[in-house]
Write an enzyme that holds these catalytic residues in place. Structure first.
Site, PDB file in Angstrom:
ATOM      1  N   GLU A  48      40.619  29.616  41.257  1.00 36.62           N
ATOM      2  CA  GLU A  48      40.932  28.206  41.500  1.00 36.62           C
ATOM      3  C   GLU A  48      42.205  28.038  42.317  1.00 36.62           C
ATOM      4  OE1 GLU A  48      43.271  29.088  37.740  1.00 36.62           O
ATOM      5  OE2 GLU A  48      41.447  29.823  38.729  1.00 36.62           O
TER       6      GLU A  48
ATOM      7  N   CYS B   9      41.375  35.266  34.363  1.00 36.79           N
ATOM      8  CA  CYS B   9      42.693  35.783  33.995  1.00 36.79           C
ATOM      9  C   CYS B   9      42.662  36.304  32.548  1.00 36.79           C
ATOM     10  CB  CYS B   9      43.768  34.729  34.229  1.00 36.79           C
ATOM     11  SG  CYS B   9      45.436  35.435  34.266  1.00 36.79           S
TER      12      CYS B   9
ATOM     13  N   HIS C 297      43.153  34.281  39.876  1.00 34.50           N
ATOM     14  CA  HIS C 297      42.826  32.872  39.684  1.00 34.50           C
ATOM     15  C   HIS C 297      41.999  32.381  40.874  1.00 34.50           C
ATOM     16  CE1 HIS C 297      45.294  31.865  36.143  1.00 34.50           C
ATOM     17  NE2 HIS C 297      46.061  32.852  36.576  1.00 34.50           N
TER      18      HIS C 297
END
Length: 196
Positions: A178, A76, A176
């Site tokens: 994750e 990001c 992202h």
């Protein structure tokens, strides 16, 4: 061993937990002198680019990252900071990945670009193994890297922009991973297996 760089500009727990789900226990580091001890590193980031760059420089991370010769990936804002410069605060960034970060021209679409979006273009690279056009990942951003020769994956939201970039040992993901379910886990695993 993998390091997660903590400059105080990111919520690093979600990144740490994502690697732990892959069976890897990253170490969160706050001292640039520690970086060289690790086989690979993550530079996460949220917030304003000018604040984040000031912290990187004040804490000595800019030089440590420039000297690092093993795989390092920004996530990001961390990806944007690896680029040459950004329109967000009009600051010079780390200059590890060629290209400029510009305000994302969303047209009639809501800004910031937030939520799941489709990948529209995927180049062959160790970081993109198993990735397909039309896979979806989770974005939250108002600025984006303009596509160039270092763009591995593109996406579109009002305009085309870089979703994944790489140059030498440096890489970045605008979204992202994750928070991107199985596709994100696959990409993080690719990073773990990336050999220069």
């Amino acid at each position: 061993m993998i390091a997660i760089i903590n400059t105080g500009c990111a919520n690093i727990n979600s990144v740490r937990f994502a690697f732990e789900r892959l069976g890897v226990n990253p170490e969160v580091i706050r001292d640039p002198a520690q970086l060289g001890q690790f086989d690979r590193a993550i530079l996460p980031g949220v917030g304003h680019a000018s604040v984040a760059m000031k912290r990187l420089r004040d804490q000595g991370w800019d030089q440590a990252i420039a000297d690092y010769q093993k795989p390092l990936m920004g996530i990001c804002l961390g990806m944007q900071l690896l680029c040459e410069q950004t329109e967000e605060g009009h600051v010079e960034c780390l200059g590890r990945i060629p290209g400029k970060v510009r305000h994302l021209e969303t047209g009639q679409l809501t800004s910031p670009h937030m939520g799941w979006n489709t990948l529209s273009e995927v180049k062959t690279h160790p970081l993109t193994q198993g990735l397909n056009r039309d896979d979806q990942v989770y974005f939250v951003h108002s600025f984006a890297h303009s596509c160039n020769a270092n763009t591995l994956v593109a996406s579109e939201y009002g305009t085309r922009f870089s979703a994944v970039v790489a140059k030498d040992n440096y890489a970045g993901m605008q979204f992202h991973p994750e928070k991107s379910a199985k596709v994100g886990a696959k990409l993080l695993n690719n990073f773990l297996n990336w050999q220069l």
